[in-house]
Enzyme design. Sequence first.
Site, short mmCIF file in Angstrom:
data_model
loop_
_atom_site.label_atom_id
_atom_site.label_comp_id
_atom_site.label_asym_id
_atom_site.label_seq_id
_atom_site.Cartn_x
_atom_site.Cartn_y
_atom_site.Cartn_z
N TYR A 283 -3.33 -6.96 -6.19
CA TYR A 283 -3.55 -6.42 -4.85
C TYR A 283 -2.55 -7.09 -3.92
CZ TYR A 283 -5.86 -5.08 -0.52
OH TYR A 283 -6.13 -4.55 0.72
N TYR A 333 -1.29 3.30 -1.22
CA TYR A 333 -2.27 2.30 -0.80
C TYR A 333 -3.66 2.92 -0.80
CZ TYR A 333 -4.84 -1.29 1.62
OH TYR A 333 -5.78 -2.24 1.93
#
Length: 388
Positions: A283, A333
């Site tokens: 991440y 995203y």
Amino acid sequence: MNSQLDVAIAGMGLTKQGRRLGISRRELRRQALDLALTDANLQRSDIDGYIFIGATPEDLRYLGLSPAFAYSLMTGGASPVASILVAAGAVATDQARHVACVYGEAYSSIPPKLNPHSNAGTERDIKAYSYGYPYLYGMVGPAATYALAARRHMSLYGTTSEDLGRVAVTEREFASVRPGAQGYGQPITLDDHQDSRMIVDPLRLLDCSRPTDGGAAVIVTSSKRAADLTDRPVEVLGAGTSHGIESWWNGSMFESMNVSRAAQRAFEQAQVGIEDIDVAQLYAPFTIATLMQLEEYGFCKPGEGGSFVAAGHTGPGGTIPTNTGGGQLSGFYATGFTPLSEGILQMRGEAPSNQVVGAQTCLVSGSGGNGGIQGSWAHAALILGAAR
């Protein structure tokens, strides 16, 4: 590998991801769920557990579900990985047989609006980033938080803007050959990074991701049931979570992404070491997050993330290919579903590009969910395994 868990991912749905798709977030969730059900050879009536990343009162009706339980889960970008862990618990305690973990947002398709700063404590003009002590002093948004982390890394280890830029270039290299990625067909150079405008010093435009629209869904069940449903289940070998609010007291909030406790638990459960990981999906909405996690997970020593990336270890053909779909910087995203979905594809051997040949293990991370203080990240670690 002898996991202590008995859980697998039987299906995944990933909608089109992009800017201004013009599709509502709820419809994106429906599309993702439909794709996941088809992928797992299941019907709606088979879903008896529902975990939604966020909060909504109307999802079950719109999606046509009537599960035994429905939870909303929100700990920022750590939520998707955490949802797999919560689903595993429900399966292990026989509260559900098939749990759907679902995400869908339309960040760039929602008309901007400015609300009063406080509306019952939940809706604010700059959303969740307006909460907490630092906001009172003008520290707004995730870029400011990660910029402080980058500046601290530079101060401690001599990391440079070029070190950050090589992360952006490497992840764009992956994305440039991935159809559907935001960076598809658009490789960048280190000069491009250095010439991009400053956003929050020292982070430049190409150090930052942009929110995209899209939906994602994953169906979690027992390993045995998954093997009956599909010939390519993905095993959940280990998982762990942590929350770093203590960084507020010990002054380390911009020096760590609070990986250690989550990682230790995940690796213990999976009964593997960092040397056993074949591919990593981290991440990382900003370049500094990749460097920090490479170091904190132990792929390299503290302060060596820049040279590690510069040596090509994280790129195509490297020792630990990282964010092989372009990550959040150049892929798309979808909070923690960006690394999670790519990890699942890699373990299935189905990555549309940049498939790591023979990969058997994948580290997936999630980060977010500040404890009221920017930088006090929650962290979640997941180790996936290919079907054996």
